[in-house]
Design a protein around this motif. Structure first.
Motif, PDB file in Angstrom:
ATOM      1  N   LEU B  75       0.821  -1.210   0.000  1.00  0.00           N
ATOM      2  CA  LEU B  75       0.000   0.000   0.000  1.00  0.00           C
ATOM      3  C   LEU B  75       0.858   1.264   0.000  1.00  0.00           C
ATOM      4  O   LEU B  75       0.334   2.356  -0.001  1.00  0.00           O
ATOM      5  CB  LEU B  75      -0.899   0.022   1.238  1.00  0.00           C
ATOM      6  CG  LEU B  75      -1.908  -1.112   1.352  1.00  0.00           C
ATOM      7  CD1 LEU B  75      -2.720  -0.975   2.630  1.00  0.00           C
ATOM      8  CD2 LEU B  75      -2.833  -1.120   0.154  1.00  0.00           C
ATOM      9  N   HIS B  76       2.190   1.116   0.030  1.00  0.00           N
ATOM     10  CA  HIS B  76       3.116   2.248   0.131  1.00  0.00           C
ATOM     11  C   HIS B  76       2.800   3.111   1.341  1.00  0.00           C
ATOM     12  O   HIS B  76       2.897   4.333   1.290  1.00  0.00           O
ATOM     13  CB  HIS B  76       3.092   3.096  -1.144  1.00  0.00           C
ATOM     14  CG  HIS B  76       3.340   2.293  -2.363  1.00  0.00           C
ATOM     15  ND1 HIS B  76       4.579   1.751  -2.666  1.00  0.00           N
ATOM     16  CD2 HIS B  76       2.515   1.872  -3.338  1.00  0.00           C
ATOM     17  CE1 HIS B  76       4.490   1.059  -3.779  1.00  0.00           C
ATOM     18  NE2 HIS B  76       3.257   1.106  -4.210  1.00  0.00           N
ATOM     19  N   LEU B  77       2.396   2.470   2.401  1.00  0.00           N
ATOM     20  CA  LEU B  77       2.017   3.210   3.592  1.00  0.00           C
ATOM     21  C   LEU B  77       3.237   3.508   4.439  1.00  0.00           C
ATOM     22  O   LEU B  77       4.101   2.658   4.628  1.00  0.00           O
ATOM     23  CB  LEU B  77       1.040   2.386   4.432  1.00  0.00           C
ATOM     24  CG  LEU B  77      -0.428   2.450   4.065  1.00  0.00           C
ATOM     25  CD1 LEU B  77      -1.230   1.597   5.015  1.00  0.00           C
ATOM     26  CD2 LEU B  77      -0.901   3.887   4.124  1.00  0.00           C
ATOM     27  N   GLY B  78       3.274   4.727   4.969  1.00  0.00           N
ATOM     28  CA  GLY B  78       4.265   5.057   5.971  1.00  0.00           C
ATOM     29  C   GLY B  78       5.574   5.556   5.410  1.00  0.00           C
ATOM     30  O   GLY B  78       6.099   5.046   4.434  1.00  0.00           O
ATOM     31  N   LEU B  79       6.098   6.620   6.036  1.00  0.00           N
ATOM     32  CA  LEU B  79       7.412   7.154   5.706  1.00  0.00           C
ATOM     33  C   LEU B  79       8.208   7.165   6.995  1.00  0.00           C
ATOM     34  O   LEU B  79       7.686   7.543   8.031  1.00  0.00           O
ATOM     35  CB  LEU B  79       7.285   8.585   5.198  1.00  0.00           C
ATOM     36  CG  LEU B  79       6.670   8.810   3.836  1.00  0.00           C
ATOM     37  CD1 LEU B  79       6.375  10.290   3.666  1.00  0.00           C
ATOM     38  CD2 LEU B  79       7.595   8.342   2.754  1.00  0.00           C
ATOM     39  N   SER B  80       9.459   6.719   6.934  1.00  0.00           N
ATOM     40  CA  SER B  80      10.262   6.751   8.156  1.00  0.00           C
ATOM     41  C   SER B  80      11.452   7.653   7.952  1.00  0.00           C
ATOM     42  O   SER B  80      12.119   7.578   6.932  1.00  0.00           O
ATOM     43  CB  SER B  80      10.746   5.347   8.504  1.00  0.00           C
ATOM     44  OG  SER B  80       9.655   4.469   8.518  1.00  0.00           O
TER      45      SER B  80
END
Lengths: 324, 329, 559
Positions: B75-80
């Motif tokens: 889902l290409h969820l989240g950036l860290s």
């Protein structure tokens, strides 16, 4: 004794009234604190604002508003929140109290047992590496910010090692009522207990050791030792008993402050909806009814605890009793 | 100056207290390190630790790397934010959720934390010694009023008291007569923390003054007709000083803990400025992906407070003063 | 609204992930029964549907109460209008849009067994004013007699405005001016139909009877809410008010979002009210992708620029900031491109009247618009600031204390500093900040806030946020935070509203024109539109999404 009690009660009442008046005054002096717009709802028309202002009595003089609020808080007990329309604050406090009670009592058990153990051990082996090690550990405990310790505990048990055998039993943050599920209650609270207790173990262990060391030079201790009693026995039967006076008075005050909301950082970090967190939220949201209720609750506890400590003090220490 | 007499003895005793000396060295080193924060930020890390930089990139091992790194889940969820690189030139301890260099913020934050802690402790001791000396020396009604007032303050949980004061001042700034202190001024936490710990410091001072007042040399001076002010300056003050000196590091430790707690609740040091408490708060939101952001400043606090406590212990032993303590969690 | 996600919003689930989508279409065997477990951090306040103004309560009330109209409780596009609920159909307004005659459905009973009648409708409309409903003024005061009721709710009758006919089983509404959105407004929860004898004050924790498939059996704001089936409910229209699958709904309060996420992963809860903490997105995306739904809804984060005081009273400065803001960074602050998109106009994407246009991106200006935002143009921005001669002034950004707001505020501060201003940020608790930034006495220069509308309409962004009569100086309730007023655009919006009564598409085109006019004057800096990340427990089946409500609890099938 009875007159003293009444005098104390009178003083307490004055203090409570003073605090409540102060809170009330500060609230109305703070810009952005006017709750009318918040109660009326976003984009409410000026007429609705007017009506709400009138119905909630914000258009009346401050003394009248103060009296109304006190009546609603203590007599009719139907004081409602300003931020969350329709939410009564007294039940909210009643709901939060057992959370704090569970947290603080559990932590207190841990810190009393652990600090008595470390304090006596350090005193028994005074001057050895055991003493130094325990006291240094105590100092470290005092130096750790409780909220950070809680964060790290969460990091270890919730995020990093939650899927390992060691911490897979740890439930998510939050409170489970004792009456609902005692084992789940225990599991949910055991880590917060330890985190809250750490600093107190440090303080109490050090205080106890110092007292035990001071007391060991007194005559009755020498006599006990001269009678040939074992050093442990002397320490525990005679030393500990005398040193407990400071310990108990300290404990009473700390315990009461924690019950009254002093444990808020632990409650915030572990997502426990206790009195401290509630007070913090009330303050942060400038929700006057909730601030008033929670501060009054806290103040009552502290005052009560002070009285109890005084009584216990008198009961324990013959010197004080005879002096009166 | 203190070559002989009680002070000289105390200093000699302290010098032989190895742990106290180590603690002092650690404190000085920390203070120096934090004082050099701008140099680290400007010349080593070459970053502005107050400007958010989420859209930027950075060279790591010669490779252009996004500061906010996408996750390759379906889902290409989240950036860290970028994690610790252990290279002092670029994100030694990684970035926070706004893409700022955590190491540089740690130093700047330490500067604020230490300034607030020392400032609050100094101010607190000043206020407390005025109150304690007034109550202890004049006694009577002055003592009764001041002591009751202290009792009431003593009865409120310290942090709740500080939080209430902070919320009011953070919202509107602080107005004292014609002067307005902006809400992001460091003086606000300094003032609040100093105020809430006044009872903590005033009690032992008052106790000490009371003892001194009935000490033989003071009574003697009185009977000789020495003016009260002279007694205060010549006899009382010098003898209260050891108590204050012992209190100072302990109060600094307490102030540092209080400051970090307030900042953690976002009512201490105001963004974008940093303190160790605010960095822990930033790290709370990254605890699952980048725990270093919360862990590093906490360790700094522990080290500093521990050093202050050890120093306080050493001073107490050297000056032979007993402490009273109260904290709250 | 300000706190996007906790107040009412309009939304649609565009079920993005294909496996879940396929299941929604394939309609597996339907599962009725079981208990649905919901979680929220804090309780959503009063249950009185005519007072409550929290998204979480709105979602509950959607399956407990009905209005004359409602919004479809099933998936579909973001832009939509009300359908009939307790009314048999949406009537054609008569008398140039001044009169609406609703035919009421027969044989509908409240959960207390009482039969619904036209008198209940009249009483409920009166009660909107009697209980000081937040929207009484903005939504319902155009009913004949409404203005009087607003001033004097205790003697409110609406006798010439709402007329019941118990023979014909109709209710007739007379409006003071035509209203294209009237049916939408009746679908909002403040206009639900309650029994006529419901007390005329906020009922607080005891919910009045409703006509929906569930009834609130118990509600303790400090711990939980419990819903059970309304035994008098018979489904009349599956789109308007579907019969429920679960037998019971348990809503627990006090679980913070972090633990709610974990609890949903483990199956202790089925759904949570809050948005997912950004730190958990990666974990959800990699381990529970098949259970995560990403929901589009109408919302907008923006910075309101006070056009009445320096420096933003200068158009050049407002343009400069709009050019300079890095909206890509704003997207990252809100979780990245998977869950947020840059906004360049006041109407969110998907709203009625939305026509994509962007003046404030590199290479564009009002004469040469682009279709969407590409990159900031710092050169042009600095040039504009130089021309305005305002560089060096002090600018304070007022923001709420939530992490995403703080991050965006600091981004704005950095941009303002780069433009040459002496910029700083002041943060406040949300509840305080929202009132503070509205009051012109506080002389707020620039503030960060968010908005999502109660129902999908261009007016709830453009008119509500920027019309002259929404600016009330010296009041905490002045939702035109910029203090902007342009009578010409106001007239254009009036025309758009009037035209919509007869021709919605023509009306929408005028709304788009108004949107462009605002963006040419830029009283705000639109920043981002976000999407809702909704994890569900493994035992939930079927498509539970719906526009406006985001989710419909009655449609959760539990295995």
């Amino acid at each position: 004794m009875v007159t003293a009690l009444f005098r104390r009660l009178g003083q307490t009442l004055i203090v409570l009234i003073g605090i409540s008046v102060l809170i009330f005054a500060v609230f109305f002096a703070t810009p952005g604190a006017d709750p009318t717009a918040r109660i009326a709802g976003k984009n409410a028309s000026p007429q609705t604002m007017e009506r709400v202002r009138h119905e909630y009595g914000f258009d009346r003089s401050l003394p009248v508003q103060y009296a109304t609020m006190m009546k609603k808080l203590f007599i009719t007990r139907d004081l409602a929140s300003y931020t969350n329309r329709g939410q009564l604050v007294v039940p909210e406090i009643i709901q939060a109290a057992p959370v704090t009670l569970s947290l603080v009592c559990g932590a207190a058990v841990i810190w009393v047992l652990a600090s008595v153990a470390t304090g006596t051990m350090a005193a028994r082996w005074r001057g050895t590496w055991i003493d130094r090690g325990l006291m240094m550990a105590g100092l470290v405990g005092i130096s750790i910010p409780v909220f950070w310790l809680g964060e790290v505990a969460n990091l270890v048990t919730q995020a990093r090692y939650h899927d390992t055998w060691m911490f897979s039993w740890v439930p998510g943050p939050g409170y489970v009522p004792l009456t609902e599920h005692p084992w789940a209650w225990f599991k949910a609270l055991v880590i917060p207990w330890i985190v809250l207790a750490v600093m107190f173990v440090g303080i109490y262990g050090r205080v106890l050791r110092a007292d035990l060391v001071a007391v060991s030079g007194e005559d009755f201790m020498r006599t006990a030792r001269a009678k040939g009693l074992s050093p442990w026995r002397v320490l525990i039967r005679h030393g500990l008993r005398t040193s407990m006076i400071t310990f108990i008075s300290l404990f009473g005050l700390d315990f009461a402050q924690l019950l009254g909301g002093g444990a808020l950082l632990t409650e915030v970090v572990f997502g426990l909806q206790g009195v401290g967190r509630l007070t913090y939220q009330a303050l942060a949201g400038l929700d006057l009814p909730l601030i008033m209720a929670s501060v009054m609750y806290s103040a009552v506890f502290v005052v009560l605890a002070n009285a109890v400590v005084d009584i216990v003090y008198v009961a324990l220490d013959p010197r004080i009793r005879d002096g009166r | 100056m203190f070559s002989s007499g009680p002070w000289g003895q105390a200093i000699r005793a302290l010098r032989y207290n190895r742990s106290a000396m180590i603690a002092l060295a650690v404190l000085l080193a920390l203070a120096l390190l934090c004082a050099l924060a701008p140099i680290y930020a400007r010349h080593i890390a070459k970053t502005d630790p107050f400007t958010s930089n989420v859209a930027g990139t950075v060279l790591v091992n010669g490779q252009e790397t996004d500061i906010m790194q996408p996750n390759d889940n379906p889902l290409h969820l989240g950036l860290s934010p970028i994690g610790p690189t252990w290279h002092p030139q670029s994100f030694l301890l990684g970035a926070d959720s706004q893409g700022r260099d955590v190491a540089a913020r740690l130093l700047y934050g330490g500067r604020n934390s230490l300034i607030i802690a020392f400032g609050a402790a100094t101010l607190c001791i000043l206020m407390a010694s005025c109150i304690g000396i007034a109550a202890g020396f004049f006694g009577g009604i002055t003592d009764a009023v001041l002591s009751r007032l202290m009792d009431i303050m003593w009865a409120v949980p310290v942090y709740l008291f500080a939080i209430s004061l902070s919320i009011v001042t953070i919202t509107q700034g602080l107005k004292i007569g014609p002067f307005t202190i902006a809400s992001d001024n460091l003086m606000i936490p300094v003032f609040i923390i100093a105020l809430v710990y006044v009872p903590y410091a005033a009690r032992p001072v008052r106790g000490r003054v009371m003892t001194l007042r009935s000490a033989e040399f003071v009574i003697a001076a009185r009977s000789l007709g020495v003016p009260r002010r002279r007694i205060l300056v010549k006899d009382i003050l010098p003898n209260v000083l050891p108590t204050l000196v012992v209190l100072a590091p302990l109060l600094t430790a307490l102030s540092l803990l209080a400051e970090s707690s307030l900042s953690f609740l976002s009512i201490g040091v105001q963004a974008p400025a940093a303190s160790w408490g605010t960095i822990i708060q930033d790290g709370e939101g990254l605890i699952y992906t980048r725990p270093m952001v919360a862990v590093a400043p906490g360790l700094m606090i522990v080290i500093t407070v521990l050093a202050l406590n050890i120093l306080g212990d050493g001073l107490r032993d050297a000056l032979d003063v007993r402490e009273t303590s109260r904290r709250s969690g | 609204m300000t706190r996007l996600f906790s107040f009412l919003s309009s939304a649609v689930l565009l079920c993005l992930f294909s496996p879940a989508m396929a299941e929604g279409i394939a309609r597996p065997a339907e599962h009725a029964g079981g208990t649905l477990h919901l979680a929220a951090q804090s309780s959503p306040g009063t249950t009185d549907p005519q007072v409550s103004y929290f998204m979480a309560m709105y979602q509950v009330e959607a399956v407990v109460y009905d209005g004359l109209t409602t919004f479809t409780k099933g998936p579909g596009p973001l832009s939509r209008h009300a359908i009939a609920d307790l009314a048999e159909s949406i009537p054609q307004p008569q008398d140039d849009g001044h009169t609406w005659i609703f035919h009421l459905r027969r044989n509908i009973r409240f959960s207390n067994g009482k039969l619904l009648s036209p008198d209940d409708v009249v009483a409920s409309m009166r009660r909107i004013f009697r209980v000081n409903s937040p929207t009484a003024g903005p939504y319902y005061s155009n009913i004949v007699g409404g203005a009087e009721c607003l001033k004097d709710p205790d003697h409110c009758t609406l006798e010439n405005g709402v007329i019941a006919d118990n023979q014909a089983w109709t209710v007739t509404f007379h409006l003071t001016r035509p209203d294209a959105e009237f049916a939408d407004r009746l679908a909002f929860n403040h206009a639900v139909i309650l029994p006529a004898d419901t007390p005329a004050h906020d009922t607080g924790n005891s919910a009045p009877p409703g006509t929906g498939p569930y009834r609130i059996v118990s509600y303790d704001p400090s711990s939980s809410m419990r819903l059970e089936r309304n035994t008098h409910f018979r489904q009349w229209d599956a789109a308007a008010q579907p019969a429920g699958y679960p037998d019971r709904i348990e809503y627990r309060f006090g679980s913070d979002p972090e633990s709610s996420v974990t609890a949903i992963e483990n199956g202790q809860y089925d759904w949570m009210a809050e948005n997912i903490p950004l730190d958990r997105l990666a974990e959800l995306g990699s381990r529970f992708a098949d259970r995560v739904h990403i929901v589009d809804f109408l919302n907008l984060y923006y910075a309101a620029l006070n056009v009445n005081i320096p420096p933003f009273n200068s158009l050049k400065v407002r343009e400069a900031l709009n050019y300079a803001v890095n909206r890509h960074a704003m997207v990252i602050h809100n979780g990245g491109p998977a869950v947020a998109a840059p906004s360049c106009q006041m109407l969110p994407e998907g709203s009625p009247g939305f026509e994509p246009v962007c003046y404030w991106t590199r290479g564009a200006d009002p004469q040469h618009p682009a279709l969407r935002w590409e990159a900031p143009d710092m050169e042009k921005a600095k040039q504009l600031v130089r021309e305005s001669g305002t560089a060096g002034q002090k600018v304070t950004v007022i923001t709420a204390q939530q992490p995403e707001y703080m991050a965006m505020a600091n981004e704005l501060r950095s941009t303002l500093a780069e433009l040459g201003y002496d910029a700083s940020v002041r943060s406040m608790v949300q509840a305080v900040q929202f009132g503070y930034i509205q009051n012109s006495d506080n002389r707020v220069q620039i503030s960060l806030t968010g908005w999502n509308a109660d129902y999908p309409a261009a007016s709830s962004y453009l008119r509500t946020l920027l019309a002259c009569d929404m600016f009330h100086p010296h009041s905490d309730n002045s939702i035109n935070i910029s203090g902007y007023c342009d009578p010409d655009t106001d007239r254009l919006m009036d025309r758009a509203a009037d035209l919509s009564v007869t021709d919605r598409n023509a009306g929408d085109r005028l709304w788009a024109e108004a949107d462009r006019r605002f963006m040419a004057q830029v009283p705000t800096v639109p920043l981002v539109q976000v999407r809702w990340v909704m994890p569900l427990s493994a035992r939930v089946k079927g498509d539970v999404s719906a526009p406006v409500y985001q989710v419909v609890f009655s449609r959760f099938q539990i295995r």
